[in-house]
Design an enzyme around this catalytic site. Structure first.
Site, PDB file in Angstrom:
ATOM      1  N   SER A 286       0.851  -1.185   0.000  1.00 41.37           N
ATOM      2  CA  SER A 286       0.000   0.000   0.000  1.00 41.37           C
ATOM      3  C   SER A 286       0.887   1.235   0.000  1.00 41.37           C
ATOM      4  O   SER A 286       1.930   1.246   0.652  1.00 41.37           O
ATOM      5  CB  SER A 286      -0.899  -0.006   1.240  1.00 41.37           C
ATOM      6  OG  SER A 286      -1.344   1.309   1.525  1.00 41.37           O
ATOM      7  N   LYS A 292       0.857  -3.230   4.934  1.00 37.48           N
ATOM      8  CA  LYS A 292       0.005  -4.026   4.049  1.00 37.48           C
ATOM      9  C   LYS A 292       0.780  -4.895   3.059  1.00 37.48           C
ATOM     10  O   LYS A 292       1.784  -4.495   2.517  1.00 37.48           O
ATOM     11  CB  LYS A 292      -0.929  -3.104   3.238  1.00 37.48           C
ATOM     12  CG  LYS A 292      -2.020  -2.430   4.041  1.00 37.48           C
ATOM     13  CD  LYS A 292      -3.050  -3.393   4.605  1.00 37.48           C
ATOM     14  CE  LYS A 292      -3.921  -4.032   3.548  1.00 37.48           C
ATOM     15  NZ  LYS A 292      -4.931  -3.158   3.000  1.00 37.48           N
TER      16      LYS A 292
END
Ligand code: ARG
Length: 466
Positions: A286, A292
């Site tokens: 991300s 992420k």
């Protein structure tokens, strides 16, 4: 005779097409990839024309040499494609005309209508085999994951609720079955494609004494015993796009399978499941959230399936309502077909790559499958063995589950007295049901997830995917 911009069909025209019309009607920007098939078709056609003496063997040889040289130029990226020449057929024919006087005889007893139908059938035979190989590669990658995690058990799901325990391999084998049918469908499409349309002409064949069977044989449109297969109706042969639709349909269904596989993988990678980790190489991060790791490859596999379905829909709509036979609308069949082939091939490779780097998280799988409630059905089967009718047994086990919930204990932690109050048929051995390995080893029938069957399926897949 006045020289027209359109050398192939310009004879009855006094003005050239508008630039806008050329831009609008050209297909060479996307059908040029058919060049190898178009050239193979032209070489076979020329050989046939020589056989029936419509051209000389010298002319045939000159045409063959010219076409070989053009193909070499195309492969080397040195060929100049011209949109003014509309499509792949006319680009190649014009290039040949510049080299070989005999090129003017090549289009004898042929139309672009039977020519494109032939090119596409040759393309489908190639594409079905090529895509089948890619799917085969993905299947082998899946089999390898199953092999290195032979002993892993996971819950199988219905309604996305934990249902019953299965070997992870059994789940992976379900995917192999889906993909195997996809390969079979593709080979059925190749069989449908295996009929030669050449000789159908524009719509009504030709008055010239051609030998359709000879051309078909040269192009490999033959049955298992080598007998030539030629289409049986000249109008159908130039109007038909069934094979396009069947190919797109096979790709769309393959896409649906990919999408379901991808969805399982996405769930498995989530923190909520945590059954597996997907390789970094097929995930992305991300731009905002540093922690992420997103399963983008799998999400795209899911997304591409929409596109594959769209292509099928395009083709169905394109053909629907068209009067027989050829209409220019049909030129729009190619972007959909090629896109399905390209995307489906890419997807198969991505699935193989993703799966090859998949790491199974054994501890999380073991924890998830340890839930004794997964064997509630086995408990009902236990009562059945004691002679209780299944409906009654199902009801009794339901009541046991409710009791466990009320007492806030796992199902197998209820006492014998507890379960006896529910049904007298529960013996002292009632909780033996909850041994996972015993439970699985009782599933001995074909297609079941018991260890004997899983071993059998390993052997079967190893043989099929050798
Ligand atoms: N580019 C054309 C197509 O893809 C080839 C056939 C053209 N035939 C014709 N009558 N204009 O459909």
């Amino acid at each position: 005779m006045a020289k027209k911009a359109q050398a192939t069909w310009g004879g009855r025209f006094s003005a050239s097409p508008a630039d806008l019309m050329l831009r609008f009607s050209e297909s060479v920007s996307f059908d040029r990839r058919l060049a190898p098939f178009d050239i193979a078709g032209s070489k076979a056609h020329a050989a046939m024309l020589a056989k029936v003496r419509l051209i000389t063997t010298k002319e045939r040889d000159a045409i063959h040499r010219g076409l070989d040289a053009i193909l070499a130029e195309i492969k080397a990226g040195k060929f100049t494609w011209s949109t003014a020449l509309e499509d792949v057929h006319m680009n190649i024919e014009q290039a040949l005309t510049k080299r070989v006087p005999a090129a003017a005889r090549l289009h004898t007893a042929r139309s672009r209508n039977d020519q494109i139908a032939t090119d596409m059938r040759l393309f489908f035979k190639y594409a079905c085999a090529a895509l089948g190989e890619k799917i085969f590669g993905a299947q082998r990658a899946l089999l390898a994951v199953a092999e290195s995690n032979r002993d892993v058990l996971i819950p199988g799901y219905t309604h996305l609720q934990r249902a019953q325990p299965v070997f992870l391999a059994h789940h992976l084998f379900a995917w192999l079955e889906m993909l195997e049918r996809d390969r079979q469908r593709l080979s059925a499409v190749a069989t449908q494609a295996n009929w030669c349309p050449l000789g159908s002409g524009a719509i009504a064949g030709t008055t010239l004494p051609i030998d359709r069977e000879y051309t078909a044989k040269l192009l490999g449109f033959v049955d298992a015993s080598g007998r030539p297969q030629v289409t049986q109706n000249s109008m159908d042969a130039v109007a038909d796009r069934d094979v396009h639709i069947e190919f797109a349909s096979a790709c769309a269904l393959f896409g649906v399978h990919l999408s379901r596989i991808a969805e399982d993988l996405i769930l498995w990678m989530s923190s909520e499941f945590a059954f597996a980790d997907l390789p970094d190489a097929f995930c992305t991060g991300s731009s905002l959230m540093p922690q992420k790791k997103n399963p983008d490859a799998c999400e795209l596999l899911r997304g591409k399936s929409a596109r594959l379905q769209g292509n099928l829909h395009t083709l169905l709509t394109l053909v629907k309502g068209l009067p027989l036979t050829y209409n220019r609308d049909l030129q729009e069949d190619k972007p959909a077909v090629f896109d399905s082939f390209d995307q489906a091939s890419l997807c198969a490779e991505v699935l193989a790559g993703t799966v090859a780097g998949l790491k199974v998280k054994r501890a999380a799988c073991a924890a998830a499958v340890a839930d004794p409630a997964l064997l509630a059905t086995d408990l009902a089967d236990y009562l059945v063995i004691q002679g209780v009718p299944f409906r009654e047994a199902h009801h009794a086990v339901g009541a046991v589950v409710r009791l466990a919930e009320k007492k806030q204990v796992p199902l197998n932690r209820l006492t014998h007295v507890d379960v006896q109050t529910v049904h007298a048929a529960f013996g002292a051995d009632w909780s033996k049901v909850f041994d996972l390995h015993t439970a699985l080893s009782k599933r001995t029938g074909t297609g079941m997830p018991g260890p004997q069957q899983v071993t059998r399926q390993f052997a079967r897949w190893k043989k099929l995917l050798a």
